[in-house]
Design an enzyme around this catalytic site. Structure first.
Site, PDB file in Angstrom:
ATOM      1  N   GLU A 180       0.806  -1.225   0.000  1.00  0.00           N
ATOM      2  CA  GLU A 180       0.000   0.000   0.000  1.00  0.00           C
ATOM      3  C   GLU A 180       0.839   1.274   0.000  1.00  0.00           C
ATOM      4  O   GLU A 180       0.537   2.226  -0.708  1.00  0.00           O
ATOM      5  CB  GLU A 180      -0.975   0.013   1.181  1.00  0.00           C
ATOM      6  CG  GLU A 180      -2.138  -0.966   1.053  1.00  0.00           C
ATOM      7  CD  GLU A 180      -1.807  -2.362   1.566  1.00  0.00           C
ATOM      8  OE1 GLU A 180      -0.660  -2.570   2.030  1.00  0.00           O
ATOM      9  OE2 GLU A 180      -2.681  -3.244   1.512  1.00  0.00           O
ATOM     10  N   HIS A 185     -11.850  -3.887   9.525  1.00  0.00           N
ATOM     11  CA  HIS A 185     -12.414  -3.699   8.178  1.00  0.00           C
ATOM     12  C   HIS A 185     -13.735  -2.923   8.187  1.00  0.00           C
ATOM     13  O   HIS A 185     -14.513  -3.035   7.245  1.00  0.00           O
ATOM     14  CB  HIS A 185     -12.674  -5.058   7.505  1.00  0.00           C
ATOM     15  CG  HIS A 185     -11.444  -5.813   7.094  1.00  0.00           C
ATOM     16  ND1 HIS A 185     -10.612  -6.423   7.991  1.00  0.00           N
ATOM     17  CD2 HIS A 185     -10.916  -6.055   5.874  1.00  0.00           C
ATOM     18  CE1 HIS A 185      -9.624  -7.016   7.337  1.00  0.00           C
ATOM     19  NE2 HIS A 185      -9.771  -6.814   6.062  1.00  0.00           N
TER      20      HIS A 185
HETATM   21  C1  LIG Z   1      -2.933  -4.351   4.822  1.00  0.00           C
HETATM   22  C2  LIG Z   1      -3.903  -5.144   4.051  1.00  0.00           C
HETATM   23  N1  LIG Z   1      -3.934  -5.039   2.718  1.00  0.00           N
HETATM   24  C3  LIG Z   1      -4.831  -5.746   2.003  1.00  0.00           C
HETATM   25  C4  LIG Z   1      -5.732  -6.577   2.616  1.00  0.00           C
HETATM   26  C5  LIG Z   1      -6.778  -7.343   1.818  1.00  0.00           C
HETATM   27  N2  LIG Z   1      -6.419  -8.729   1.753  1.00  0.00           N
HETATM   28  C6  LIG Z   1      -6.842  -9.625   2.651  1.00  0.00           C
HETATM   29  S1  LIG Z   1      -6.192 -11.134   2.418  1.00  0.00           S
HETATM   30  C7  LIG Z   1      -5.335 -10.597   1.062  1.00  0.00           C
HETATM   31  C8  LIG Z   1      -4.472 -11.547   0.307  1.00  0.00           C
HETATM   32  C9  LIG Z   1      -3.422 -12.139   1.169  1.00  0.00           C
HETATM   33  O1  LIG Z   1      -2.688 -13.046   0.443  1.00  0.00           O
HETATM   34  P1  LIG Z   1      -1.646 -14.002   1.118  1.00  0.00           P
HETATM   35  O2  LIG Z   1      -0.739 -13.204   1.981  1.00  0.00           O
HETATM   36  O3  LIG Z   1      -1.001 -14.795   0.046  1.00  0.00           O
HETATM   37  O4  LIG Z   1      -2.493 -14.925   2.082  1.00  0.00           O
HETATM   38  P2  LIG Z   1      -3.582 -16.031   1.682  1.00  0.00           P
HETATM   39  O5  LIG Z   1      -4.893 -15.338   1.627  1.00  0.00           O
HETATM   40  O6  LIG Z   1      -3.191 -16.604   0.384  1.00  0.00           O
HETATM   41  O7  LIG Z   1      -3.522 -17.006   2.788  1.00  0.00           O
HETATM   42  C10 LIG Z   1      -5.550  -9.266   0.834  1.00  0.00           C
HETATM   43  C11 LIG Z   1      -4.956  -8.478  -0.268  1.00  0.00           C
HETATM   44  C12 LIG Z   1      -5.663  -6.650   4.022  1.00  0.00           C
HETATM   45  N3  LIG Z   1      -6.516  -7.409   4.707  1.00  0.00           N
HETATM   46  N4  LIG Z   1      -4.736  -5.951   4.709  1.00  0.00           N
END
Ligand SMILES: Cc1ncc(C[n+]2csc(CCOP(=O)(O)OP(=O)(O)O)c2C)c(N)n1
Ligand SMILES: Cc1ncc(C[n+]2csc(CCOP(=O)(O)OP(=O)(O)O)c2C)c(N)n1
Ligand SMILES: [Mg+2]
Ligand SMILES: [Mg+2]
Lengths: 343, 356, 343, 356
Positions: free
Chosen positions: C75, C144
């Site tokens: 971000e 959120h």
């Molecule tokens: C700071 C932040 N940015 C974006 C999000 C939105 N978000 C939630 S889960 C996710 C993807 C995370 O991917 P990963 O780290 O690969 O974990 P996975 O879901 O695959 O277990 C995103 C972008 C968030 N919750 N927090």
């Protein structure tokens, strides 16, 4: 025993006494010791900077690098680490060098530290004190001169302290470190060199209590941080016009002392708040809003907020001087509401 | 569902590493062929530029001490070869982002000496009308996207400028200058990663002067070098002697060429040292004034280049001396301009918050 | 022509028309297209998510991945990149998925984007629109569900827009993108599925203008975002008691429309502000403070701010419902100041 | 000042790299000796644990679909071997930080099934009194420092817990779980660097399930693997088959042992896949339901371990079936408990903001 001490000494002394008292108190931040891994300093057990302004000078030699931790320039990470330290039982005192750097560390406070206890149903405790430096007046320009205590004060779960005198700085710092919550401790960089009586012994000042620094009957002036001195200056000036001013130093901006302020306004019927923050959605407006609700019937005139303008902090010294609220500006606003008294 | 754990897509189970090709940990100096790429005019320009920076800084030091320049002043003296060697490849169309130690970058990128000096004096004639000061010198028209008081503040801006260049299919490049300390900010990681996946026309120029304020790089960085961090971003990483402008010029030239051709970003670590404190007023007790560190501190990039240029017949000593005189005069004029310029008008406080 | 459209469609349409009109408008953010480099999607030129809530769906297939850029979860970096794009001539529209993630991106806004023009003496222009999602009511819990428009609105150099209706959402989005400044555009996640008339053609609604959604004589209710509907509900209820309520949808919270609000209060003499943000140092308090200054003489009773409590957003549905300001709470506050009217 | 540019301190000009020693890019599965470290009891515990996670998730899916569980629910199904294999080395004294996809970590770290299920149902009997929900399950007494709705939110907290452990001279370790997407957050960089310079007792366990929401890791990461990023932090990086609990157990065991002995952090990349969408409701159009990816998706870590454990004589099929039955029953009870529990009292809204 009490001695005259510098504001910065008062803070240093508070940190020293807190560390002395409780081995779980640990400082961390950028160059709060300085010179980590520099051989010639290591050999002499010396720190180098003791913080950009030298506030934490001497604490590393006394308590060692395990308790006065120089961090890389990684604000989000080490502020998050402070949260992790706190929730596992330590009492970290991280430093965010300038409050303007909040944009690099905010999630550790807003997203994590402030919400943890609530989200976990009361089962986590986050006793940490974030020290940070704010304020215009040092020609430090737009990225090193802001006052963001109001922004931080809007976050549930965060307490915010802004001392104006060496005495308050020490007592509030010790309270903050004893507090079992996330406390943001704001130090005005232009106050470090000011002096005042400070007891040598350990003492605390309750968080959330304002201080009536001067009693008065006609007009209440609430101030934050060094605006206290503007308030006192105005009070002196108005005294000559036979206007009696009560000056309240808020000391804690979250939660702020509603009772003291409201009692005063009930007595005087007039309120001016002086806040160096930018003018919108700040502590001054919060006070105005609470007072215009809870003490409405006692008000004899409009509430006046005297704040910085809605601009970043300018560099040029003449502009910066205009930026900071001063007695002239306060008097101009006061004129509107004390007309009747002077006549 | 099967139980064959070993069945993984090949793309996952077989990954090649090219670390050796990516990163060159040896500290380069100018190669034998470097001099061929240096015309005599270029050599003069670069020398004049280094002198301008040096003189600018020594004057900033002087007038800060005299109380005429307020605020925080971070001097670039000692690191001139980096800004100069890099920016010698750039035009006004190219962009740079600079740091809190930004005077050198801004001078090298064509920032007007008078406008810069007036700015740090806080005068209305300054590049930012005196409202920004030393840490916020900028000149968008010259491609100077700003010195920056936030450590790491330039990474995002530089990345965005590179996205612009790529989108506009222009061959403009972006250079992002940053310190060894800045390399520990999270946004370094984010932006090098993005620059790499999008193959952006950008060069990340690290100025490793050993210290971030009073904290040595050998303490704050887990990696021994900044250059090797390039592995994590699948981009080339090289180290160059940051006191050797010919070497910087050569190394930066290759990276900038790659960027212009659309071949993606490079991380260059320039090993250097600052002549003065972190900011004016710093006692510098963390510096070793003996041994290897002192020896390195004593290497003067201006002298290095004088010797090199003379030896290689690029410039004569007389010419160099003349350039030095010129530079001293130019900077003196800038100081005079700054001193004689008016303060900003009070209304300026309220202006320039929003554009129309 | 005007058709009934969903709030989310209105936003999508605005983005589409802005992109159509100006090739410098570029969207970026996490999964705003989705499926980058997924072969089977690439072959069909398809996006996957079009944003977590599908708001930007279909824009990638139409404008390509150069103009609808999926970013890594970085971000601070991509928000900073948006600043860099803006200052070099593009009109980026970065998305901060949830406004609660502001702690990861704040410096790019507070430290860089908002101050650049000022620090550079007016020589930089930063035309960018940050889209972000706020609001409680979706059981999305403490990280959120917050409402941080007030926090962002305290920053000089930032404009903040919070639309309540599909019509306003489209018109304000187009204004925001046309604006030559950093605009934060807040979308309430619980409004995406609401409907309203939205013209098909390109149109703008001036930033900084409130909308009087219902005229009235006795009481002014100022609302932000979806609190409009609480305000309208209260107005209906009070009408039965012969209390005539003027409901003003603020629409822009920074800068907010002081004239419209003050004119209304001068007429009605009574003010309630409904703001879903946490209660301190928010837009509601700002309004209270300005009104208690500029319209003091017209006030017939205390100013009431009805906000969320000073807590993070709870997960459990029953608690979350209590958290959000509702008609009951407003009526309770109103009772105090309209007593005389009803009698 | 001299002009000898080549005189640099040796520490600067001569830097060794040990990339090859640091990072192992091959995806490991359990070695032949792994089985020796696995007692039959441990094998049963781990299998039961994986079943608990699976059943917890399938029930969460069911009751979410039924409208009984509100909000965002990110299921861990398919990734059980990671949480289980890692946490099998930990006691209640050790700490973990988890993610938005946290149910699996919390179950594996000893989180009470009833308290967890009640939490995601939003009930007063939940671990967080129903105030946190799925993304905020925590149990400090069990060393669970919280699931986390912020991607990257765990890095700092884990680092801090490790600072505590080191300061207290305890041999407790910290495990920081995080996704492939989280590895692009700046705070990843900051914390791995700090963990390394301070030699903290922490293991960074990356769950590379190929996707961050709808964005593939092969798009968002400049590095081909997450493990190779360890180079930038001078720490060991290894890759392990995240569907092979015996392999994870072995690899994590080595890293945790290193951490306990004060030898510093390790980065482990566990290659995995999620069975379901990013969150419930996700149509998953970004997944390939053919070819290599599909084959990998179809590998079930529970079956992998069943085969392995039976083959190696650790457990019989009957025993495994019995454990499965038990687990189904345990989770059903947890669901019943959650369903029958009361909502929080209204006052709860205002409580737990501040500690006394
Ligand atoms: C700071 C932040 N940015 C974006 C999000 C939105 N978000 C939630 S889960 C996710 C993807 C995370 O991917 P990963 O780290 O690969 O974990 P996975 O879901 O695959 O277990 C995103 C972008 C968030 N919750 N927090
Ligand atoms: C975000 C942020 N954190 C901390 C600082 C304080 N600070 C200013 S310069 C500096 C050191 C920077 O070191 P380096 O990146 O090596 O640059 P150098 O000063 O050596 O050129 C620090 C910590 C800052 N200005 N901004
Ligand atoms: Mg440095
Ligand atoms: Mg993932």
């Amino acid at each position: 025993m009490s001695k005259e001490k510098l504001f910065m000494q008062a803070i240093n002394e508070a940190l020293d006494q807190a560390m002395e008292k409780d081995e779980d108190v640990i400082l961390l931040g950028e160059d709060i010791a300085g010179g980590a891994n520099v051989k010639h300093l290591e050999e002499k057990n010396e720190d180098s900077w003791g913080g950009t302004m030298g506030i934490t000078r001497g604490l590393m030699p006394k308590y060692g690098r395990e308790r006065v931790i120089d961090t890389p320039i990684s604000e989000m990470g080490y502020m998050g680490a402070a949260v992790g330290m706190a929730v596992t039982g330590l009492r970290p005192v991280p430093e965010l060098m300038f409050n303007d750097f909040i944009g690099f560390a905010l999630d550790s406070i807003l997203g994590q530290g402030s919400k943890m206890r609530y989200m976990f149903g009361g089962k986590a405790t986050v006793p940490m004190t974030v020290r940070t430096m704010h304020g215009a007046g040092a020609s430090a320009a737009a990225q090193h001169s802001g006052s963001y205590y109001g922004m931080l004060g809007s976050i549930p779960g965060v307490k915010v302290v802004v001392p104006a005198t060496p005495y308050d700085a020490k007592g509030l710092m010790l309270s903050a470190i004893e507090d079992n919550n996330l406390v943001m401790f704001f130090e005005d960089k232009t106050l470090y060199g000011t002096k005042g009586d400070v007891p040598d012994e350990y003492y605390t000042i309750p968080i959330g209590e304002a201080a009536i620094k001067r009693g008065g009957e006609d007009l209440t002036i609430v101030t934050i941080g060094k605006m206290l001195f503007v308030g006192l200056e105005v009070a002196e000036i108005l005294e000559k016009d036979n206007v009696s001013v009560e000056v309240i130093d808020l000391r804690t901006v979250a939660p702020w002392d509603q009772e003291t302020v409201i009692e005063s306004v009930k007595k005087t019927g007039r309120l001016i708040v002086i806040d160096e923050a930018n003018p919108h959605n700040n502590t001054a407006t919060d006070i105005a809003s609470v007072v215009s609700d809870r003490a409405f019937d006692y008000l004899d005139g409009p509430i006046k907020c005297v704040c910085a303008p809605n601009t970043p902090v300018p560099f040029a010294a003449n502009l910066e001087k205009l930026y900071i609220p001063n007695a002239d500006k306060v008097l101009r606003e006061a004129a509107e509401i004390i007309d009747d008294l002077k006549a | 569902m099967s139980g064959k754990a070993q069945r993984m897509p090949e793309s996952v189970s077989k990954v090649e590493t090219s670390f050796k090709e990516l990163v060159d940990l040896e500290v380069r100096t100018a190669t034998d062929t470097a001099v061929k790429n240096l015309t005599s005019d270029k050599a003069k320009d670069m020398y004049k530029n280094m002198e301008d920076i040096r003189n600018f800084e020594e004057n900033a030091k002087r007038y800060f001490a005299a109380g005429e320049i307020p605020g925080f002043v971070h001097l670039y003296a000692g690191e001139e070869a980096i800004a100069t060697g890099v920016c010698a490849h750039l035009t006004d169309e190219d962009y740079i982002t600079s740091t809190h130690r930004g005077h050198g970058h801004c001078v090298a990128k064509g920032g007007d000496l008078k406008g810069m000096m007036a700015e740090i004096f806080g005068k209305a004639t300054g590049l930012g009308k005196g409202k920004g000061g030393s840490m916020h010198i900028a000149d968008i028209d010259k491609g100077i996207l700003g010195a920056n008081g936030m450590v790491g503040g330039g990474f995002g801006i530089a990345t965005g400028a590179a996205i612009r260049n790529k989108y506009k299919k222009s061959d403009r490049v972006v250079v992002c200058f940053f310190g060894d300390g800045a390399a520990n900010e999270g946004v370094f990681h984010e932006c090098l990663n993005m620059a790499s996946i999008w193959k952006l026309p950008i060069v990340f120029v690290n100025e490793n002067n050993f210290f971030a304020e009073a904290t040595p790089q050998w303490y704050s960085s887990a990696s021994n070098t900044i250059a090797e961090r390039a592995v994590a971003y699948n981009m080339p990483g090289v180290r160059v002697n940051g006191k050797d402008v010919a070497g910087v010029y050569e190394t930066a030239g290759e990276a900038i060429e790659r960027a212009r051709k659309g071949e993606g970003p490079t991380l260059i670590e320039c090993v250097t040292y600052r002549n003065h404190g972190h900011f004016e007023g710093d006692e510098q007790t963390y510096k070793a004034d003996f041994g290897e560190e002192k020896e390195w501190a004593d290497v003067d990039p201006l002298n290095v280049f004088r010797e090199y240029a003379i030896e290689n017949g690029l410039v004569t000593e007389e010419e160099l001396d003349k350039l030095r005189e010129e530079s001293i005069k130019d900077v003196e004029e800038a100081v005079k301009f700054a001193q004689e310029s008016p303060e900003p008008e009070p209304e300026a406080l309220y202006e320039d918050v929003f554009a129309d």
